[in-house]
Design a protein around this motif. Sequence first.
Motif, PDB file in Angstrom:
ATOM      1  N   ARG A   5       0.839  -1.192   0.000  1.00  8.41           N
ATOM      2  CA  ARG A   5       0.000   0.000   0.000  1.00  8.41           C
ATOM      3  C   ARG A   5       0.878   1.247   0.000  1.00  8.41           C
ATOM      4  NH1 ARG A   5      -4.451   1.617   4.659  1.00  8.41           N
ATOM      5  NH2 ARG A   5      -5.183   3.549   3.658  1.00  8.41           N
ATOM      6  N   GLU A   6       0.569   2.172  -0.876  1.00  6.40           N
ATOM      7  CA  GLU A   6       1.348   3.402  -0.939  1.00  6.40           C
ATOM      8  C   GLU A   6       1.090   4.252   0.297  1.00  6.40           C
ATOM      9  OE1 GLU A   6       2.178   7.265  -3.845  1.00  6.40           O
ATOM     10  OE2 GLU A   6       0.379   6.053  -4.126  1.00  6.40           O
ATOM     11  N   ARG A   7       2.163   4.707   0.930  1.00  4.22           N
ATOM     12  CA  ARG A   7       2.061   5.590   2.081  1.00  4.22           C
ATOM     13  C   ARG A   7       2.154   7.031   1.591  1.00  4.22           C
ATOM     14  NH1 ARG A   7       5.518   1.535   3.617  1.00  4.22           N
ATOM     15  NH2 ARG A   7       7.329   2.863   3.214  1.00  4.22           N
ATOM     16  N   VAL A   8       1.094   7.785   1.791  1.00  2.37           N
ATOM     17  CA  VAL A   8       1.018   9.172   1.319  1.00  2.37           C
ATOM     18  C   VAL A   8       0.832  10.096   2.517  1.00  2.37           C
ATOM     19  CG1 VAL A   8      -0.177  10.822  -0.163  1.00  2.37           C
ATOM     20  CG2 VAL A   8      -0.011   8.409  -0.849  1.00  2.37           C
ATOM     21  N   ARG A   9       1.703  11.057   2.655  1.00  2.00           N
ATOM     22  CA  ARG A   9       1.573  12.051   3.717  1.00  2.00           C
ATOM     23  C   ARG A   9       0.549  13.083   3.252  1.00  2.00           C
ATOM     24  NH1 ARG A   9       1.625  17.635   5.150  1.00  2.00           N
ATOM     25  NH2 ARG A   9       2.594  17.896   7.202  1.00  2.00           N
ATOM     26  N   HIS A  98       5.887   7.293   0.836  1.00  2.00           N
ATOM     27  CA  HIS A  98       6.288   7.186  -0.563  1.00  2.00           C
ATOM     28  C   HIS A  98       6.128   8.517  -1.292  1.00  2.00           C
ATOM     29  CE1 HIS A  98       5.199   2.821   0.215  1.00  2.00           C
ATOM     30  NE2 HIS A  98       6.440   2.752  -0.205  1.00  2.00           N
ATOM     31  N   SER A  99       5.176   9.319  -0.823  1.00  2.00           N
ATOM     32  CA  SER A  99       4.937  10.615  -1.465  1.00  2.00           C
ATOM     33  C   SER A  99       4.250  11.547  -0.487  1.00  2.00           C
ATOM     34  CB  SER A  99       4.090  10.453  -2.729  1.00  2.00           C
ATOM     35  OG  SER A  99       2.803   9.934  -2.410  1.00  2.00           O
ATOM     36  N   PHE A 100       4.322  12.854  -0.799  1.00  2.00           N
ATOM     37  CA  PHE A 100       3.618  13.891  -0.046  1.00  2.00           C
ATOM     38  C   PHE A 100       2.542  14.472  -0.969  1.00  2.00           C
ATOM     39  CE2 PHE A 100       6.311  15.458   3.730  1.00  2.00           C
ATOM     40  CZ  PHE A 100       6.875  14.211   3.946  1.00  2.00           C
ATOM     41  N   THR A 102      -0.071  17.241  -2.338  1.00  2.00           N
ATOM     42  CA  THR A 102      -0.292  18.684  -2.411  1.00  2.00           C
ATOM     43  C   THR A 102      -1.538  18.921  -3.269  1.00  2.00           C
ATOM     44  OG1 THR A 102       0.818  19.331  -4.483  1.00  2.00           O
ATOM     45  CG2 THR A 102       2.234  18.874  -2.576  1.00  2.00           C
ATOM     46  N   PRO A 103      -2.114  20.121  -3.227  1.00  2.00           N
ATOM     47  CA  PRO A 103      -3.245  20.400  -4.119  1.00  2.00           C
ATOM     48  C   PRO A 103      -2.897  20.299  -5.598  1.00  2.00           C
ATOM     49  CG  PRO A 103      -3.185  21.987  -2.331  1.00  2.00           C
ATOM     50  CD  PRO A 103      -1.900  21.210  -2.259  1.00  2.00           C
ATOM     51  N   LEU A 104      -1.613  20.320  -5.921  1.00  2.00           N
ATOM     52  CA  LEU A 104      -1.179  20.215  -7.312  1.00  2.00           C
ATOM     53  C   LEU A 104      -0.780  18.791  -7.691  1.00  2.00           C
ATOM     54  CD1 LEU A 104       0.982  23.468  -7.643  1.00  2.00           C
ATOM     55  CD2 LEU A 104      -1.476  23.153  -8.029  1.00  2.00           C
ATOM     56  N   GLY A 105      -0.936  17.863  -6.766  1.00  2.00           N
ATOM     57  CA  GLY A 105      -0.584  16.471  -7.024  1.00  2.00           C
ATOM     58  C   GLY A 105       0.464  15.966  -6.047  1.00  2.00           C
ATOM     59  N   LYS A 106       0.764  14.684  -6.148  1.00  4.13           N
ATOM     60  CA  LYS A 106       1.729  14.061  -5.240  1.00  4.13           C
ATOM     61  C   LYS A 106       3.164  14.382  -5.657  1.00  4.13           C
ATOM     62  CE  LYS A 106      -1.261  10.036  -4.450  1.00  4.13           C
ATOM     63  NZ  LYS A 106      -1.385   8.574  -4.681  1.00  4.13           N
ATOM     64  N   ILE A 107       4.048  14.429  -4.659  1.00  6.82           N
ATOM     65  CA  ILE A 107       5.487  14.557  -4.901  1.00  6.82           C
ATOM     66  C   ILE A 107       6.150  13.318  -4.329  1.00  6.82           C
ATOM     67  CG2 ILE A 107       7.543  15.961  -4.618  1.00  6.82           C
ATOM     68  CD1 ILE A 107       5.808  18.342  -3.956  1.00  6.82           C
ATOM     69  N   PRO A 108       6.859  12.536  -5.141  1.00  3.39           N
ATOM     70  CA  PRO A 108       7.499  11.327  -4.619  1.00  3.39           C
ATOM     71  C   PRO A 108       8.664  11.656  -3.694  1.00  3.39           C
ATOM     72  CG  PRO A 108       8.128  11.698  -6.901  1.00  3.39           C
ATOM     73  CD  PRO A 108       7.067  12.712  -6.596  1.00  3.39           C
ATOM     74  N   VAL A 109       8.855  10.793  -2.699  1.00  2.95           N
ATOM     75  CA  VAL A 109       9.984  10.922  -1.776  1.00  2.95           C
ATOM     76  C   VAL A 109      11.150  10.088  -2.297  1.00  2.95           C
ATOM     77  CG1 VAL A 109      10.792  10.407   0.567  1.00  2.95           C
ATOM     78  CG2 VAL A 109       8.504  11.379   0.217  1.00  2.95           C
ATOM     79  N   ASP A 110      12.335  10.665  -2.278  1.00  4.31           N
ATOM     80  CA  ASP A 110      13.535   9.947  -2.702  1.00  4.31           C
ATOM     81  C   ASP A 110      14.024   9.100  -1.529  1.00  4.31           C
ATOM     82  OD1 ASP A 110      16.111   9.117  -3.430  1.00  4.31           O
ATOM     83  OD2 ASP A 110      16.430  10.882  -4.681  1.00  4.31           O
ATOM     84  N   GLY A 111      13.553   7.878  -1.466  1.00  2.00           N
ATOM     85  CA  GLY A 111      13.888   6.990  -0.364  1.00  2.00           C
ATOM     86  C   GLY A 111      15.355   6.595  -0.336  1.00  2.00           C
TER      87      GLY A 111
END
Length: 277
Positions: A5-9, A98-100, A102-111
């Motif tokens: 499952r994708e973890r989204v902040r 995995h991502s944060f 925003t109102p403009l869409g998700k931003i991936p996290v560089d793990g």
Amino acid sequence: MVALRERVRSPVVRGIFYPDDKAGVLACLRAMGLRRGRGGYARAIIAPHGAWEISGPLAAAAFTAAAGKTGWLSPSRVVIMGPFHDRRSEGLFLSNSHSFQTPLGKIPVDGEISGELESCSPLFEINDIPHLQDHSIEVLLPFVKYCFPRASIVPILMGQPREEVIAALARALNIVLEPIMEDTLLVLSCNVAVGTSEAGVLRMADDCMSLIAEKKAAEFSAALLDGRFSACGGGLVAGLLRSGLLDAMRPCPVPPPILSMKGEGNTTVCYGALSFE
């Protein structure tokens, strides 16, 4: 086979510190003069984390200083650092999301880069709880997504700015980021001064910004640690200055250099912005 499952902040101050929908965010960014692909080529910026109606134009000016980095110049990642507003907390917190969102869409996290930073010191911890609570990084993420839509982020929160934590950050930034600075943008979220004496806070903010622009790492760190500076995010500034990553860069003031605003309980908050090319 079980799918992960994708973890989204999820945002926590959306609709409070900034608009809660895409149209509102885009209208705000454009009203503040930000245009994707138009601006300077800064490699590091310092921007405030107040509500957009107060410090948003200053944050937009800071991002404009880097917004010209498009095409092959566009950063692959944005290392974005902010203070954790919990006085009980110490250490450096990386995200397990995995991502944060925003109102403009998700931003991936560089793990991968997050993992390399974690390996540099036991003071780094992959812990999403601070990230789920704090706003200092979140309020700048729509700027990141708008200016650099394909970039990933490396979010770092710092608890109380102790000497050992600042030293650990400086060392890790140098080890991990120095080899990849060509396609990395550094974004530091910092409000430069807060206090009850308006004149005193303004003097403090001016001194703080001067030492940052002059890259006087030892003097800035000493003033922060002995209480002469009250910058919210000052420990991160000290770590960045001591990392050596800014040594070859030229400081460029972002007008207006300092903005003051009355806060709660008769306090004055000073916001500032600066870029390094």
